[in-house]
Design a protein around this motif. Structure first.
Motif, PDB file in Angstrom:
ATOM      1  N   MET A  73       1.464 -14.685   6.391  1.00  0.00           N
ATOM      2  CA  MET A  73       0.148 -14.395   6.903  1.00  0.00           C
ATOM      3  C   MET A  73      -0.046 -12.880   7.013  1.00  0.00           C
ATOM      4  SD  MET A  73      -2.428 -16.172   7.725  1.00  0.00           S
ATOM      5  CE  MET A  73      -2.923 -17.394   8.824  1.00  0.00           C
ATOM      6  N   LYS A  74       0.972 -12.199   7.523  1.00  0.00           N
ATOM      7  CA  LYS A  74       0.894 -10.751   7.689  1.00  0.00           C
ATOM      8  C   LYS A  74       0.825 -10.058   6.330  1.00  0.00           C
ATOM      9  CE  LYS A  74       2.995  -7.112  10.354  1.00  0.00           C
ATOM     10  NZ  LYS A  74       4.065  -6.718  11.238  1.00  0.00           N
ATOM     11  N   ILE A  75       1.533 -10.577   5.335  1.00  0.00           N
ATOM     12  CA  ILE A  75       1.515  -9.982   3.992  1.00  0.00           C
ATOM     13  C   ILE A  75       0.141 -10.156   3.358  1.00  0.00           C
ATOM     14  CG2 ILE A  75       2.475 -10.216   1.667  1.00  0.00           C
ATOM     15  CD1 ILE A  75       5.148 -10.857   2.943  1.00  0.00           C
ATOM     16  N   ASN A  76      -0.515 -11.290   3.575  1.00  0.00           N
ATOM     17  CA  ASN A  76      -1.857 -11.519   3.043  1.00  0.00           C
ATOM     18  C   ASN A  76      -2.854 -10.511   3.603  1.00  0.00           C
ATOM     19  OD1 ASN A  76      -1.025 -13.642   1.498  1.00  0.00           O
ATOM     20  ND2 ASN A  76      -1.705 -15.216   2.933  1.00  0.00           N
ATOM     21  N   LYS A  77      -2.740 -10.186   4.883  1.00  0.00           N
ATOM     22  CA  LYS A  77      -3.639  -9.198   5.497  1.00  0.00           C
ATOM     23  C   LYS A  77      -3.398  -7.814   4.905  1.00  0.00           C
ATOM     24  CE  LYS A  77      -4.423 -11.446   9.929  1.00  0.00           C
ATOM     25  NZ  LYS A  77      -4.280 -11.335  11.377  1.00  0.00           N
ATOM     26  N   ILE A  78      -2.142  -7.472   4.701  1.00  0.00           N
ATOM     27  CA  ILE A  78      -1.808  -6.155   4.133  1.00  0.00           C
ATOM     28  C   ILE A  78      -2.341  -6.061   2.705  1.00  0.00           C
ATOM     29  CG2 ILE A  78       0.086  -4.683   3.365  1.00  0.00           C
ATOM     30  CD1 ILE A  78       1.655  -5.680   5.819  1.00  0.00           C
ATOM     31  N   VAL A  79      -2.146  -7.118   1.906  1.00  0.00           N
ATOM     32  CA  VAL A  79      -2.651  -7.134   0.530  1.00  0.00           C
ATOM     33  C   VAL A  79      -4.178  -7.023   0.532  1.00  0.00           C
ATOM     34  CG1 VAL A  79      -2.887  -8.567  -1.545  1.00  0.00           C
ATOM     35  CG2 VAL A  79      -0.676  -8.380  -0.399  1.00  0.00           C
ATOM     36  N   LEU A  80      -4.849  -7.736   1.418  1.00  0.00           N
ATOM     37  CA  LEU A  80      -6.306  -7.686   1.513  1.00  0.00           C
ATOM     38  C   LEU A  80      -6.785  -6.288   1.894  1.00  0.00           C
ATOM     39  CD1 LEU A  80      -8.991  -9.197   1.418  1.00  0.00           C
ATOM     40  CD2 LEU A  80      -8.688  -9.718   3.841  1.00  0.00           C
ATOM     41  N   ILE A  81      -6.129  -5.667   2.850  1.00  0.00           N
ATOM     42  CA  ILE A  81      -6.503  -4.309   3.282  1.00  0.00           C
ATOM     43  C   ILE A  81      -6.313  -3.313   2.135  1.00  0.00           C
ATOM     44  CG2 ILE A  81      -5.866  -2.401   4.809  1.00  0.00           C
ATOM     45  CD1 ILE A  81      -5.341  -4.548   6.977  1.00  0.00           C
ATOM     46  N   VAL A  82      -5.179  -3.417   1.442  1.00  0.00           N
ATOM     47  CA  VAL A  82      -4.905  -2.513   0.316  1.00  0.00           C
ATOM     48  C   VAL A  82      -5.948  -2.732  -0.788  1.00  0.00           C
ATOM     49  CG1 VAL A  82      -3.267  -2.005  -1.546  1.00  0.00           C
ATOM     50  CG2 VAL A  82      -2.455  -2.233   0.802  1.00  0.00           C
ATOM     51  N   PHE A  83      -6.288  -3.987  -1.063  1.00  0.00           N
ATOM     52  CA  PHE A  83      -7.280  -4.300  -2.087  1.00  0.00           C
ATOM     53  C   PHE A  83      -8.651  -3.731  -1.727  1.00  0.00           C
ATOM     54  CE2 PHE A  83     -10.609  -7.110  -3.765  1.00  0.00           C
ATOM     55  CZ  PHE A  83     -10.390  -6.934  -5.126  1.00  0.00           C
ATOM     56  N   VAL A  84      -9.090  -3.944  -0.505  1.00  0.00           N
ATOM     57  CA  VAL A  84     -10.388  -3.437  -0.047  1.00  0.00           C
ATOM     58  C   VAL A  84     -10.397  -1.912  -0.106  1.00  0.00           C
ATOM     59  CG1 VAL A  84     -11.924  -3.224   1.948  1.00  0.00           C
ATOM     60  CG2 VAL A  84     -10.966  -5.454   1.343  1.00  0.00           C
ATOM     61  N   LEU A  85      -9.323  -1.299   0.317  1.00  0.00           N
ATOM     62  CA  LEU A  85      -9.216   0.156   0.290  1.00  0.00           C
ATOM     63  C   LEU A  85      -9.268   0.675  -1.154  1.00  0.00           C
ATOM     64  CD1 LEU A  85      -8.933   2.358   2.394  1.00  0.00           C
ATOM     65  CD2 LEU A  85      -6.480   2.271   2.093  1.00  0.00           C
ATOM     66  N   ALA A  86      -8.579   0.011  -2.075  1.00  0.00           N
ATOM     67  CA  ALA A  86      -8.581   0.422  -3.483  1.00  0.00           C
ATOM     68  C   ALA A  86      -9.977   0.300  -4.085  1.00  0.00           C
ATOM     69  CB  ALA A  86      -7.575  -0.411  -4.276  1.00  0.00           C
ATOM     70  N   VAL A  87     -10.675  -0.786  -3.773  1.00  0.00           N
ATOM     71  CA  VAL A  87     -12.034  -0.969  -4.282  1.00  0.00           C
ATOM     72  C   VAL A  87     -12.970   0.104  -3.720  1.00  0.00           C
ATOM     73  CG1 VAL A  87     -14.039  -2.508  -4.224  1.00  0.00           C
ATOM     74  CG2 VAL A  87     -11.784  -3.435  -4.750  1.00  0.00           C
ATOM     75  N   ALA A  88     -12.833   0.420  -2.443  1.00  0.00           N
ATOM     76  CA  ALA A  88     -13.675   1.445  -1.817  1.00  0.00           C
ATOM     77  C   ALA A  88     -13.426   2.815  -2.451  1.00  0.00           C
ATOM     78  CB  ALA A  88     -13.419   1.492  -0.316  1.00  0.00           C
ATOM     79  N   ILE A  89     -12.180   3.146  -2.697  1.00  0.00           N
ATOM     80  CA  ILE A  89     -11.852   4.445  -3.311  1.00  0.00           C
ATOM     81  C   ILE A  89     -12.379   4.500  -4.746  1.00  0.00           C
ATOM     82  CG2 ILE A  89      -9.935   5.877  -4.130  1.00  0.00           C
ATOM     83  CD1 ILE A  89      -8.416   4.994  -1.582  1.00  0.00           C
ATOM     84  N   ALA A  90     -12.182   3.436  -5.498  1.00  0.00           N
ATOM     85  CA  ALA A  90     -12.678   3.396  -6.879  1.00  0.00           C
ATOM     86  C   ALA A  90     -14.197   3.515  -6.903  1.00  0.00           C
ATOM     87  CB  ALA A  90     -12.231   2.110  -7.562  1.00  0.00           C
ATOM     88  N   GLY A  91     -14.869   2.824  -6.004  1.00  0.00           N
ATOM     89  CA  GLY A  91     -16.327   2.906  -5.914  1.00  0.00           C
ATOM     90  C   GLY A  91     -16.800   4.306  -5.586  1.00  0.00           C
ATOM     91  N   TYR A  92     -16.130   4.959  -4.657  1.00  0.00           N
ATOM     92  CA  TYR A  92     -16.483   6.332  -4.280  1.00  0.00           C
ATOM     93  C   TYR A  92     -16.384   7.265  -5.487  1.00  0.00           C
ATOM     94  CZ  TYR A  92     -16.002  11.026  -2.421  1.00  0.00           C
ATOM     95  OH  TYR A  92     -16.152  12.358  -2.198  1.00  0.00           O
ATOM     96  N   PHE A  93     -15.279   7.191  -6.232  1.00  0.00           N
ATOM     97  CA  PHE A  93     -15.095   8.080  -7.384  1.00  0.00           C
ATOM     98  C   PHE A  93     -16.093   7.765  -8.494  1.00  0.00           C
ATOM     99  CE2 PHE A  93     -10.878   8.898  -5.483  1.00  0.00           C
ATOM    100  CZ  PHE A  93     -10.983  10.279  -5.424  1.00  0.00           C
ATOM    101  N   TYR A  94     -16.437   6.501  -8.687  1.00  0.00           N
ATOM    102  CA  TYR A  94     -17.414   6.143  -9.706  1.00  0.00           C
ATOM    103  C   TYR A  94     -18.786   6.714  -9.344  1.00  0.00           C
ATOM    104  CZ  TYR A  94     -20.645   3.510 -12.553  1.00  0.00           C
ATOM    105  OH  TYR A  94     -21.655   3.168 -13.409  1.00  0.00           O
ATOM    106  N   VAL A  95     -19.223   6.510  -8.127  1.00  0.00           N
ATOM    107  CA  VAL A  95     -20.532   7.010  -7.693  1.00  0.00           C
ATOM    108  C   VAL A  95     -20.572   8.528  -7.757  1.00  0.00           C
ATOM    109  CG1 VAL A  95     -22.081   7.206  -5.714  1.00  0.00           C
ATOM    110  CG2 VAL A  95     -21.095   4.990  -6.297  1.00  0.00           C
TER     111      VAL A  95
END
Length: 152
Positions: free
Chosen positions: A1-23
């Motif tokens: 359960m804890k690993i799923n939260k960490i993976v989700l946080i890392v994924f959301v963070l990666a998408v946010a960073i990629a979106g920022y650089f694209y914009v």
């Protein structure tokens, strides 16, 4: 359960960073200079105006969004409050003209361009303003670059 939260946080963070650089890259993206761009068409002011006045829809299909190497005589020069230059080409006896907004990233000394000077410029066709009131029709080019001048 804890690993799923960490993976989700890392994924959301990666998408946010990629979106920022694209914009950011899209906001700061510059159009390529016309100075070295190959032209799609070569024309002169009279022929271009005639095509647009004869059949604007067909001329738009042919020229809209295309790069044109255009020759003609300077009819007038305009400079906006912000220092942007527009060269108006055409016959001084006609109300119709080709208006080319010049690329402001390239230095242009309009003082060396007297009215009547024959020039060649390259720009992207962005439309046609038809003659609805008898005041003359205009073909509009943007991001223009002066290629050559020829003194009378």
């Amino acid at each position: 359960m804890k690993i799923n939260k960490i993976v989700l946080i890392v994924f959301v963070l990666a998408v946010a960073i990629a979106g920022y650089f694209y914009v950011t890259s899209e906001i700061n993206r510059k159009s390529p200079s016309m100075a070295n761009s190959p032209e799609d068409f070569v024309s002169n002011t009279t022929d271009l105006l005639d095509e647009y006045q004869t059949n604007p829809a067909e001329a738009d299909k042919k020229y809209l969004g295309k790069i044109i190497l255009l020759s003609g005589n300077i009819k007038s020069l305009e400079t906006s409050e912000k220092g942007f230059h527009t060269i108006v080409l055409g016959d001084s006896s006609s109300m119709s003209s080709v208006r080319c907004s010049m690329d402001n990233s390239i230095a242009l000394d309009v003082g060396v361009l007297p009215i009547g000077t024959a020039i060649v410029l390259r720009g992207e066709c962005t439309g046609f303003n038809p003659d609805d009131l008898g005041l003359g029709a205009d073909v509009v080019l943007n991001r223009g670059v002066l290629i050559k001048t020829k003194r009378k």
